[in-house]
Each structure stands twice: as C-alpha cells, then as structure tokens.
Motif scaffolding. Structure first.
Motif, PDB file in Angstrom:
ATOM      1  N   TYR A   1       1.231   0.420  14.464  1.00  7.62           N
ATOM      2  CA  TYR A   1       2.237   0.391  13.403  1.00  7.62           C
ATOM      3  C   TYR A   1       3.651   0.478  13.994  1.00  7.62           C
ATOM      4  O   TYR A   1       4.587  -0.147  13.472  1.00  7.62           O
ATOM      5  CB  TYR A   1       1.974   1.504  12.372  1.00  7.62           C
ATOM      6  CG  TYR A   1       2.767   2.762  12.526  1.00  7.62           C
ATOM      7  CD1 TYR A   1       4.081   2.852  12.067  1.00  7.62           C
ATOM      8  CD2 TYR A   1       2.213   3.895  13.134  1.00  7.62           C
ATOM      9  CE1 TYR A   1       4.815   4.006  12.203  1.00  7.62           C
ATOM     10  CE2 TYR A   1       2.934   5.057  13.270  1.00  7.62           C
ATOM     11  CZ  TYR A   1       4.244   5.108  12.810  1.00  7.62           C
ATOM     12  OH  TYR A   1       4.973   6.259  12.949  1.00  7.62           O
ATOM     13  N   GLU A   2       3.816   1.237  15.091  1.00 11.97           N
ATOM     14  CA  GLU A   2       5.125   1.320  15.728  1.00 11.97           C
ATOM     15  C   GLU A   2       5.524  -0.021  16.334  1.00 11.97           C
ATOM     16  O   GLU A   2       6.692  -0.432  16.257  1.00 11.97           O
ATOM     17  CB  GLU A   2       5.120   2.406  16.800  1.00 11.97           C
ATOM     18  CG  GLU A   2       5.082   3.818  16.234  1.00 11.97           C
ATOM     19  CD  GLU A   2       5.027   4.873  17.309  1.00 11.97           C
ATOM     20  OE1 GLU A   2       4.928   4.492  18.497  1.00 11.97           O
ATOM     21  OE2 GLU A   2       5.079   6.060  16.968  1.00 11.97           O
ATOM     22  N   ASN A   3       4.562  -0.717  16.937  1.00 14.70           N
ATOM     23  CA  ASN A   3       4.843  -2.038  17.498  1.00 14.70           C
ATOM     24  C   ASN A   3       5.274  -3.017  16.417  1.00 14.70           C
ATOM     25  O   ASN A   3       6.238  -3.782  16.585  1.00 14.70           O
ATOM     26  CB  ASN A   3       3.608  -2.585  18.224  1.00 14.70           C
ATOM     27  CG  ASN A   3       3.373  -1.902  19.555  1.00 14.70           C
ATOM     28  OD1 ASN A   3       4.294  -1.329  20.125  1.00 14.70           O
ATOM     29  ND2 ASN A   3       2.156  -1.953  20.059  1.00 14.70           N
ATOM     30  N   VAL A   4       4.556  -3.008  15.299  1.00 10.38           N
ATOM     31  CA  VAL A   4       4.901  -3.908  14.191  1.00 10.38           C
ATOM     32  C   VAL A   4       6.285  -3.554  13.649  1.00 10.38           C
ATOM     33  O   VAL A   4       7.116  -4.439  13.415  1.00 10.38           O
ATOM     34  CB  VAL A   4       3.839  -3.824  13.075  1.00 10.38           C
ATOM     35  CG1 VAL A   4       4.305  -4.583  11.830  1.00 10.38           C
ATOM     36  CG2 VAL A   4       2.507  -4.382  13.563  1.00 10.38           C
ATOM     37  N   LYS A   5       6.519  -2.270  13.453  1.00  8.71           N
ATOM     38  CA  LYS A   5       7.825  -1.833  12.940  1.00  8.71           C
ATOM     39  C   LYS A   5       8.954  -2.279  13.867  1.00  8.71           C
ATOM     40  O   LYS A   5       9.968  -2.826  13.406  1.00  8.71           O
ATOM     41  CB  LYS A   5       7.841  -0.309  12.807  1.00  8.71           C
ATOM     42  CG  LYS A   5       9.145   0.226  12.206  1.00  8.71           C
ATOM     43  CD  LYS A   5       9.224   1.738  12.280  1.00  8.71           C
ATOM     44  CE  LYS A   5       9.627   2.196  13.657  1.00  8.71           C
ATOM     45  NZ  LYS A   5       9.944   3.641  13.728  1.00  8.71           N
ATOM     46  N   ASP A   6       8.776  -2.072  15.164  1.00  7.93           N
ATOM     47  CA  ASP A   6       9.822  -2.439  16.126  1.00  7.93           C
ATOM     48  C   ASP A   6      10.057  -3.946  16.149  1.00  7.93           C
ATOM     49  O   ASP A   6      11.205  -4.408  16.256  1.00  7.93           O
ATOM     50  CB  ASP A   6       9.453  -1.954  17.530  1.00  7.93           C
ATOM     51  CG  ASP A   6       9.550  -0.439  17.672  1.00  7.93           C
ATOM     52  OD1 ASP A   6      10.207   0.188  16.821  1.00  7.93           O
ATOM     53  OD2 ASP A   6       8.959   0.107  18.615  1.00  7.93           O
TER      54      ASP A   6
ATOM     55  N   LYS B   1      11.923  -4.874  12.973  1.00 10.28           N
ATOM     56  CA  LYS B   1      13.288  -4.353  13.067  1.00 10.28           C
ATOM     57  C   LYS B   1      14.143  -5.231  13.991  1.00 10.28           C
ATOM     58  O   LYS B   1      15.299  -5.546  13.675  1.00 10.28           O
ATOM     59  CB  LYS B   1      13.266  -2.916  13.589  1.00 10.28           C
ATOM     60  CG  LYS B   1      14.644  -2.250  13.596  1.00 10.28           C
ATOM     61  CD  LYS B   1      14.627  -0.927  14.336  1.00 10.28           C
ATOM     62  CE  LYS B   1      13.822   0.110  13.616  1.00 10.28           C
ATOM     63  NZ  LYS B   1      13.932   1.444  14.277  1.00 10.28           N
TER      64      LYS B   1
ATOM     65  N   THR C   1      -1.775  -0.727   8.471  1.00 11.95           N
ATOM     66  CA  THR C   1      -0.764  -0.744   9.535  1.00 11.95           C
ATOM     67  C   THR C   1       0.535  -1.364   9.036  1.00 11.95           C
ATOM     68  O   THR C   1       1.636  -0.850   9.303  1.00 11.95           O
ATOM     69  CB  THR C   1      -1.286  -1.514  10.762  1.00 11.95           C
ATOM     70  OG1 THR C   1      -2.440  -0.856  11.266  1.00 11.95           O
ATOM     71  CG2 THR C   1      -0.237  -1.591  11.857  1.00 11.95           C
TER      72      THR C   1
ATOM     73  N   ARG D   1       2.281   1.043   6.659  1.00 11.40           N
ATOM     74  CA  ARG D   1       2.896   2.185   7.335  1.00 11.40           C
ATOM     75  C   ARG D   1       4.185   1.761   8.042  1.00 11.40           C
ATOM     76  O   ARG D   1       5.193   2.467   7.994  1.00 11.40           O
ATOM     77  CB  ARG D   1       1.917   2.787   8.333  1.00 11.40           C
ATOM     78  CG  ARG D   1       2.460   4.067   8.947  1.00 11.40           C
ATOM     79  CD  ARG D   1       1.410   4.920   9.561  1.00 11.40           C
ATOM     80  NE  ARG D   1       1.999   6.165  10.045  1.00 11.40           N
ATOM     81  CZ  ARG D   1       1.385   7.022  10.823  1.00 11.40           C
ATOM     82  NH1 ARG D   1       0.131   6.794  11.176  1.00 11.40           N
ATOM     83  NH2 ARG D   1       1.980   8.123  11.227  1.00 11.40           N
ATOM     84  N   ALA D   2       4.154   0.589   8.693  1.00 11.08           N
ATOM     85  CA  ALA D   2       5.363   0.074   9.350  1.00 11.08           C
ATOM     86  C   ALA D   2       6.461  -0.169   8.320  1.00 11.08           C
ATOM     87  O   ALA D   2       7.633   0.181   8.537  1.00 11.08           O
ATOM     88  CB  ALA D   2       5.037  -1.211  10.102  1.00 11.08           C
TER      89      ALA D   2
ATOM     90  N   GLU E   1       8.122   3.046   7.129  1.00 12.18           N
ATOM     91  CA  GLU E   1       9.115   3.568   8.073  1.00 12.18           C
ATOM     92  C   GLU E   1      10.401   2.756   8.016  1.00 12.18           C
ATOM     93  O   GLU E   1      11.503   3.303   8.068  1.00 12.18           O
ATOM     94  CB  GLU E   1       8.524   3.544   9.492  1.00 12.18           C
ATOM     95  CG  GLU E   1       7.367   4.483   9.683  1.00 12.18           C
ATOM     96  CD  GLU E   1       7.690   5.626  10.622  1.00 12.18           C
ATOM     97  OE1 GLU E   1       8.636   5.495  11.404  1.00 12.18           O
ATOM     98  OE2 GLU E   1       6.978   6.645  10.550  1.00 12.18           O
TER      99      GLU E   1
END
Length: 364
Positions: free
Chosen positions: A6-11, A14, A44, A47-48, A51
C-alpha cells in the motif's frame, strides 16, 4: 507485505500527482483500474487512497470517484513548534560549526530555533537522535547520515519520519533508497581532479587513504581510481588503504609507514579529508621524510587548521556555510509545502605548498 504494497502504491500515485500527470481537479482511475495497473487487491488500493486523502492529495466524491486535491495550497507544516532539528556526525569540530552557523542564521531570521544532535558517525546514535526529533515534534529535519555507505543498513526509522510528516533533508551524503532531497559535493569528480593533477606533476605511485563506511569516502575512493583509469600505463602503481570510522587508526598509520619505507614507496598521498591529512603529515615527519620534497600530500574539505600547518595543506574546497544557508532555505521551503530539488556542488581545488612536482622519473 501488505504494508509495503500500500505504501508503494501511495508513493507512486503521489509522485504522479506531484509530477503533473494528474492535474488538480482531475479524476483518478477507478479502484478496479488501479488494482489492475498495480497488481494489488482492492484493500491495498483503498488503504493507499485513504492515506492520500488524509495527506490532502486527493478527495472523494460519493459515488463519483477520486479526484486530485489542491495539494500545493493545502499542505501545511505538521506543527507550529518553530523548531528545526539538525543531526550531524559531529558538532563542535572540523567543518561542522560553519555548516551549523549557516543553518542557524537563516532559520533564526525566519523565526525558528535549532535543536542540535550529533551521532559520532554511529548508526545507533543516528536512530536515537531521529526518534528524539520526532518526539520533539520538529517542523523540519536536516540530517548528515552516519556510515551512509554501509550495506543493508536499517532505514526503518526514516519510515517513522515519513509517517510523522516531518520534511527531511540530507547534507553531505544521502541514502539512494530514500527519496528525500539532499545537498552534497561532487566528491568523485573532485578527487579524480586532485589525483589527476598529481599524476600530471609526475607522481606515478600515489597512495589513497579513504574512510569507506560513508558515501563521501566511497565516492572519493572512486574518484581516485577513476583518475588512474585515465592513465592505464601506470594504474598498477596505485595503492589504497581503506578504513572504517569506528576503527583504531594506528594500523592505518603503521601500514602507511611500511609503504613509505618500502622499495616502491609512494611519492604522494591523497587523504579522505584534511583532518586525516594533517595526522599523516606528522606520520611522514616521524620517519624523517620531508613534505613536499619526499612526499606530497593532499586532503579534502578546506579545514581551517590546514591553513596553519607548514607547508600549507593542498585541499578541495567545501562550501560549508553556503551549504548551511542552502539547507536552511530548502527546509523552510519544504515546511511551507514547496517542492525543492537536490543540489550537487561542483568544487574547486586549492593547491598549496604541501605538493610539488616529482621531476625524477620513478622506476617501474
């Protein structure tokens, strides 16, 4: 694993927003399209997106999808503590007082105060220092990484920095795995130029002594080797001694003495920095050799004490206070939510009396 996904997708989303792929007000792909694009589950993606929404990069319209928020205007400092943290490997000596002075002058003019910490180039101390800065809720953080060239270094503390929303800037070195901006010297090019200058003065056997557990030292070592690669006919005459910041230096000095007293002794030494070069000058004199008649020597960083040794030390410029000023201006922009770009300083050689031409041809 789901945390990383999820952090990878968010980044990635972004970065697309920041780079203008998705303009403010434009609609993002649907959840199903994002699932297919990134090969992840709906959980996922949600969640991304959650955030991104909390960070005000996107907003949702009930039944209408996700849209890009006016993130540049809405992003604000995570707090109004008016504190900026600075973590360096050292504080009171070498080049650091001038760097810190440059930072302090600019942030004070802008109504901020400094919190200082040093790590003595220890990874453990670095982690503890960063945690203290998070606990103090600093508005921004300027860090000189400790032992930045170590393989497999645990960078999880930097995840906490991101989660805390604290703008962070590196100076002197950076971790390639992280996307924080940085200010540093073109160490490789500078060391290559210094070594090449000595070779052109007639020095064929040059000893390079480098600290290799930080990126500055690793890059300076690379520059030394690159210079010899440009002179393949004498490349086999080069010599290197490598060390780590936490180790006893006596074996390094002993190895240098053995080389200088050998039958194929180096006629010049290039050092990781000026502090080491000044110590090496004492080592050279301890075996009744003269500088620069017998051995030329060069350092790096233009440390003030190098101006007072005899002969005056040849070195490479370090911008010091200018780096501090630039770092302060950059972190203030980051706190204000503005985009900044990393900077690589091109520096000049400072040739002084500690080096001279090696007129006599060295036997191979």
């Amino acid at each position: 694993m789901s945390e990383i996904k999820y952090e990878n997708v968010k980044d990635k989303i972004k970065n697309l927003i920041k780079n203008g792929k998705y303009d403010v007000g434009s609609k993002l792909p649907t959840e199903s399209e994002l699932m297919e694009k990134y090969g992840v589950s709906r959980y996922t993606i949600r969640r991304a997106a959650g955030e991104l929404e909390s960070e005000r990069f996107i907003y949702r319209v009930q039944g209408g999808g996700m849209y890009v928020d006016d993130w540049k205007k809405q992003r604000k400092p995570v707090n109004d503590s008016k504190l900026i943290g600075v973590i360096t490997t050292h504080l009171a000596d070498y080049i650091f007082p001038r760097i810190i002075s440059g930072i302090d002058r600019i942030i004070t003019e802008n109504g901020y105060s400094l919190i200082l910490n040093n790590t003595h180039n220890s990874c453990e101390r670095e982690e503890k220092a960063i945690q203290r800065m998070i606990d103090n809720q600093v508005s921004g953080l300027i860090i000189e990484p400790s032992q930045s060239a170590l393989p497999n270094k645990d960078l999880s503390i930097y995840t906490k920095l991101k989660e805390a929303g604290i703008p962070t800037l590196f100076i002197n070195a950076h971790y390639p795995q992280l996307d924080f901006p940085y200010l540093e010297l073109d160490d490789t090019k500078a060391e290559e130029e210094m070594t090449d200058h000595l070779i052109k003065l007639g020095h064929k056997r040059i000893l390079g002594v480098f600290q290799i557990d930080d990126m500055q030292g690793a890059n300076r070592l690379k520059g030394f080797l690159d210079a010899y690669m440009g002179h393949p006919d004498i490349s086999y005459l080069s010599e290197t001694v490598m060390y780590h910041s936490q180790q006893d230096m006596n074996p390094v000095f002993k190895k240098t003495v053995n080389l200088l007293e050998g039958t194929e002794a180096p006629t010049a030494i290039v050092c990781y920095n000026d502090d080491l070069a000044i110590q090496m000058m004492n080592v050279i004199r301890s075996i009744d050799l003269k500088i620069p008649e017998d051995v030329s020597i060069a350092g790096f960083d233009d440390f003030v004490m190098g101006h007072y040794v005899i002969p005056k030390l040849t070195t490479v410029e370090h911008p010091k206070e200018r780096m501090g000023v630039d770092a302060a201006k950059m972190i203030l922009k980051m706190i204000a939510g503005e985009e900044v770009e990393s900077k690589l300083y091109e520096v000049k050689m400072i040739y002084n009396g500690s080096i001279s031409s090696k007129v006599k041809e060295i036997e191979s």
